[in-house]
Design a protein around this motif. Structure first.
Motif, PDB file in Angstrom:
ATOM      1  N   THR A 212     -39.129  27.949  34.465  1.00 26.10           N
ATOM      2  CA  THR A 212     -40.518  28.415  34.361  1.00 26.10           C
ATOM      3  C   THR A 212     -41.162  27.931  33.063  1.00 26.10           C
ATOM      4  OG1 THR A 212     -40.140  30.450  33.110  1.00 26.10           O
ATOM      5  CG2 THR A 212     -39.756  30.560  35.489  1.00 26.10           C
ATOM      6  N   ASP A 213     -42.449  28.247  32.928  1.00 22.71           N
ATOM      7  CA  ASP A 213     -43.189  27.869  31.721  1.00 22.71           C
ATOM      8  C   ASP A 213     -42.808  28.716  30.516  1.00 22.71           C
ATOM      9  OD1 ASP A 213     -45.117  25.645  32.191  1.00 22.71           O
ATOM     10  OD2 ASP A 213     -45.648  26.909  33.883  1.00 22.71           O
ATOM     11  N   TRP A 214     -42.053  29.777  30.721  1.00 25.15           N
ATOM     12  CA  TRP A 214     -41.545  30.551  29.582  1.00 25.15           C
ATOM     13  C   TRP A 214     -40.743  29.623  28.653  1.00 25.15           C
ATOM     14  CZ3 TRP A 214     -38.148  35.646  30.123  1.00 25.15           C
ATOM     15  CH2 TRP A 214     -37.970  36.191  28.845  1.00 25.15           C
TER      16      TRP A 214
ATOM     17  N   TRP B 227     -30.982  17.191  38.147  1.00 26.06           N
ATOM     18  CA  TRP B 227     -31.027  18.638  38.350  1.00 26.06           C
ATOM     19  C   TRP B 227     -32.328  19.235  37.826  1.00 26.06           C
ATOM     20  CZ3 TRP B 227     -25.479  20.845  37.005  1.00 26.06           C
ATOM     21  CH2 TRP B 227     -24.545  20.227  37.856  1.00 26.06           C
ATOM     22  N   GLY B 228     -32.921  18.595  36.812  1.00 26.16           N
ATOM     23  CA  GLY B 228     -34.214  19.066  36.313  1.00 26.16           C
ATOM     24  C   GLY B 228     -34.097  20.296  35.428  1.00 26.16           C
ATOM     25  N   SER B 229     -35.214  20.616  34.760  1.00 22.02           N
ATOM     26  CA  SER B 229     -35.247  21.815  33.923  1.00 22.02           C
ATOM     27  C   SER B 229     -36.556  22.565  34.063  1.00 22.02           C
ATOM     28  CB  SER B 229     -35.027  21.437  32.453  1.00 22.02           C
ATOM     29  OG  SER B 229     -36.064  20.583  32.009  1.00 22.02           O
ATOM     30  N   LYS B 230     -37.468  22.069  34.890  1.00 23.73           N
ATOM     31  CA  LYS B 230     -38.778  22.698  35.037  1.00 23.73           C
ATOM     32  C   LYS B 230     -39.260  22.514  36.475  1.00 23.73           C
ATOM     33  CE  LYS B 230     -42.919  24.237  33.708  1.00 23.73           C
ATOM     34  NZ  LYS B 230     -43.520  24.245  35.055  1.00 23.73           N
ATOM     35  N   ARG B 231     -39.812  23.582  37.041  1.00 19.21           N
ATOM     36  CA  ARG B 231     -40.375  23.485  38.384  1.00 19.21           C
ATOM     37  C   ARG B 231     -41.876  23.723  38.329  1.00 19.21           C
ATOM     38  NH1 ARG B 231     -35.843  27.147  41.485  1.00 19.21           N
ATOM     39  NH2 ARG B 231     -34.230  25.548  41.703  1.00 19.21           N
ATOM     40  N   THR B 232     -42.622  22.654  38.166  1.00 21.85           N
ATOM     41  CA  THR B 232     -44.061  22.760  38.395  1.00 21.85           C
ATOM     42  C   THR B 232     -44.307  22.684  39.894  1.00 21.85           C
ATOM     43  OG1 THR B 232     -44.473  21.705  36.275  1.00 21.85           O
ATOM     44  CG2 THR B 232     -46.310  21.768  37.824  1.00 21.85           C
ATOM     45  N   GLY B 233     -43.447  21.908  40.566  1.00 24.39           N
ATOM     46  CA  GLY B 233     -43.420  21.870  42.024  1.00 24.39           C
ATOM     47  C   GLY B 233     -42.089  22.432  42.495  1.00 24.39           C
TER      48      GLY B 233
END
Length: 707
Positions: free
Chosen positions: A343-345, A586-592
């Motif tokens: 998240t954006d946190w 794996w990524g670290s942020k889900r904007t999508g």
């Protein structure tokens, strides 16, 4: 009888190199902040991507992070180290030539990054996106810097190394270790390579690097700067020498273990996740030890906040450091991570450290150094005050908005009703809800930049009005401490630069080996009956396009074993699914949304329309358009070499597939293009990059044991 220690020696400090790094800090800092503001605005107004591949969010975001970390913070670190080390060790740097090579080499590396990242030459490894020739250049320049620094230690006239020097030593040794280990890769072209690590190995090494890049590039060198510049600005000794010793050794030993807290609830083995979480929580104590030591240095001198306003920057920086190092361990607790991760946190947490701790400490250092280096007074303390309050307001707007956005996202993603259904099944609902907070974030960033511009004007006027052609006065010093006899063990250690450096290296290498080495034996964690097939040549080509476009900045490919995620995306990700992925995504942020199971969820035409104009399939989407993917051709011929390298790295490709990779890829591309054409897409797309990308997206989740 006079000894050598009684001799008074005269020499000149090399302040020209400090000035160069200081000005570079301001120039690159401005660029980094503007890139960040544009990226923030793109999230609230997608047309600002301008249909230009060079400034699309996926390429702009790594440009922003690299500029902020390595250009802004990097040059600030070097300016502070070159200035304070000479004075703490009572000697000029060992070699002016090495200092100059270091400066110009580092600026060329930054320039290379500024050119290659917008062009899409990226490894898609966070904070390590630069391709292999630049990686080699970084290693060479860093070794030059290290040689110059350690030779300066050897020729020092002050035997005992002050605490700031300890942190510089730990920084130089650890950054070299992190960079070299994380950057082991095999080139497949002039500006493309595949890492030797795959799947969970790559994820663990990447976050061992990523977390400790924050630790040893954005924390330990700035702590060293704090230990020098806060006492200097306050004209008081550091609060506690004993606390400095405890703080230093516990920090460098514990920090290196904490990387796996970025991978909680992933396919990483549970023991590694637990280890990372425990050491992350333990990290709270030494981190706050440093903050307390810095703040209590001002004990009895708080009136300086009125008379010397630059102290405000140091106090605020230490406060943000304390906040960030409280929040970090908090977020590493598994139950909190379940809510906050992706998240954006996390973005807010990172920026409270970057803007508040690194930014404000750097600004305080600049305000302290410029008048002294140019033999003058600061042009305007009023402008400095205004800079502080506007910048502080900007950081608070930024941080608070993203923490609220992040908690909102997390709660909406995890919300399940009494019947076991997702309360917000459409991911776009969770995006639309936080867009107003993205506007507040952009406003906060704009305020921070306005404050920075005030500082630039203030510094420009200060330098312009400074007296010209002031003759430099030599420094007169005596050699100190070489005949001291002490029973204090650490006092003895401070006089032995080589032994101290070896111990610092051992402190960081123990945790690294215990953490990384077991996972390099991938076969221990993979079930033979679940081994997946490698990507087809066309899918691999599409994956490289996905990597090039920086899709990892907005999408993850790792479904956590959390009920709401399994309901939303499907079965949790397994080790086997990403075992051939170089690099992991794996990524670290889900904007999508997560894309692990997106394969075959939609027809090919849906993906085509989604990439050309996301609003045509999801009206509220904030994703940019990718029209150039339908214009640019896929390089089929290079696939033989790519598959050959993959085979060399252990991916089980048949020899026939490698030898005819281009033919296999073109055949599959014709099938995808025919399907697109049959459903209304333009003709003749088989050679275009969009077809390869669709092939990759359709393969996601189709190769593993996902039932």
């Amino acid at each position: 009888m006079k000894t050598q220690n009684d001799l008074i020696e005269k020499f000149f400090y090399d302040d020209e190199i400090v000035k160069k790094f200081l000005l570079a800090t301001m120039i690159w800092g401005g660029a980094a902040f503007l890139f960040g503001l544009l990226a923030a605005l793109q999230l609230v107004y997608w047309p600002l991507n301008a249909n230009l591949e060079w400034i699309t969010f996926g390429r702009l975001r790594p440009l922003h992070t690299n500029a902020a970390i390595f250009a802004f913070a990097g040059n600030a670190i070097f300016a502070g180290i070159y200035h304070s080390s000479q004075r703490l060790m009572k000697t000029r740097m060992a070699s002016d030539v090495l200092s100059k090579i270091h400066f110009w080499g580092w600026q060329l590396i930054i320039l290379s990054a500024a050119i290659t990242l917008p062009l899409g030459y990226s490894q898609s490894k966070e904070y390590a996106e630069l391709e292999w020739p630049i990686d080699i250049a970084i290693a060479v320049v860093w070794v030059i810097f290290a040689a110059n620094f350690f030779l300066t230690i050897k020729k020092r006239r002050e035997k005992h190394m002050y605490v700031a020097i300890w942190f510089y030593i730990a920084t130089i040794i650890t950054v070299a270790t992190l960079h070299i280990v994380n950057s082991i890769e095999i080139p497949v072209g002039m500006l493309q390579s595949y890492p030797v690590y795959a799947g969970i190995q790559d994820a663990l090494v990447q976050w061992w690097y990523g977390h400790n890049a924050v630790a040893f590039f954005l924390t330990t060198p700035f702590l060293g700067l704090m230990y020098y510049y806060v006492p200097k600005a306050a004209n008081r000794p550091i609060y506690s020498y004993r606390l400095s010793i405890i703080h230093f050794w516990s920090l460098v030993f514990i920090y290196i273990w904490a990387g796996p807290h970025h991978l909680l609830y992933t396919s990483l083995p549970a023991w590694a996740q637990t280890l990372g979480m425990i050491f992350s929580i333990m990290l709270f104590a030494p981190s706050w030890g440093g903050m307390i030591n810095g703040l209590l240095t001002l004990k009895g001198s708080w009136h300086l906040l009125r008379t010397e306003p630059l102290i405000k920057f140091f106090v605020a920086a230490l406060t943000f450091y304390g906040m960030a190092t409280f929040e970090g361990p908090l977020l590493s607790i598994k139950s909190v991570s379940a809510l906050g991760h992706y998240t954006d946190w996390i973005v807010g947490h990172v920026h409270s450290g970057a803007l508040g701790w690194n930014g404000f400490l750097t600004f305080g250092m600049i305000y302290y150094l410029v008048p002294r280096l140019w033999n003058t007074e600061l042009y305007s303390k009023k402008l400095l005050e205004n800079h502080f309050w506007i910048g502080l307001t900007g950081i608070l707007f930024y941080y608070i908005s993203l923490v609220v956005a992040g908690i909102t996202q997390g709660m909406m993603w995890l919300a399940v009703d009494g019947e076991g259904n997702l309360m917000y099944p459409d991911f776009i609902e969770t995006v639309v809800r936080i867009v107003p907070l993205y506007w507040v974030r952009a406003l906060g960033g704009a305020l921070f930049i306005i404050g920075f511009l005030l500082m630039c004007y203030n510094i420009y006027k200060t330098i312009k009005l400074a007296p010209k052609n002031v003759p430099q006065v030599p420094v007169s010093v005596k050699r100190l401490g070489f005949d001291e006899v002490t029973d204090h063990p650490h006092r003895k250690l401070e006089g032995k630069g080589f032994v101290f450096s070896v111990l610092a290296f051992l402190a960081i290498v123990v945790g690294s080996v215990i953490e990384i080495y077991p996972t390099l034996s991938l076969h221990k964690y993979v079930s033979p009956d679940k081994i997946v097939a490698p990507y087809t040549p066309l899918e691999l080509a599409g994956r490289d396009i996905y990597v090039k476009e920086g899709c990892y900045t907005c999408h993850s490919q790792q479904i956590r074993p959390i009920a709401a995620e399994v309901l939303r995306y499907g079965p949790a990700s397994t080790i086997e699914e990403s075992m051939w992925d170089r690099p992991h995504q794996w990524g670290s942020k889900r904007t999508g949304p997560d894309l692990s199971r997106v394969g075959l969820k939609y027809p090919n035409l849906w993906h085509f329309n989604h990439m050309m104009d996301p609003r045509s399939v999801i009206p509220q989407s904030i994703m940019p358009n990718y029209p150039w993917l339908a214009d640019k051709d896929t390089d089929f011929l290079v696939l033989r070499r790519k598959l050959s390298v993959m085979k060399q790295l252990g991916v089980p490709y048949e020899q026939d597939v490698i030898a005819n990779a281009d033919i296999h890829a073109q055949k599959q591309a014709l099938e995808v293009a025919a399907d697109l054409e049959a459903n209304g897409a333009p003709k003749g797309l088989s050679k275009k990059q969009i077809v390869a990308l669709i092939a990759y997206l359709q393969a996601l989740g189709q190769k593993g044991q996902t039932e």
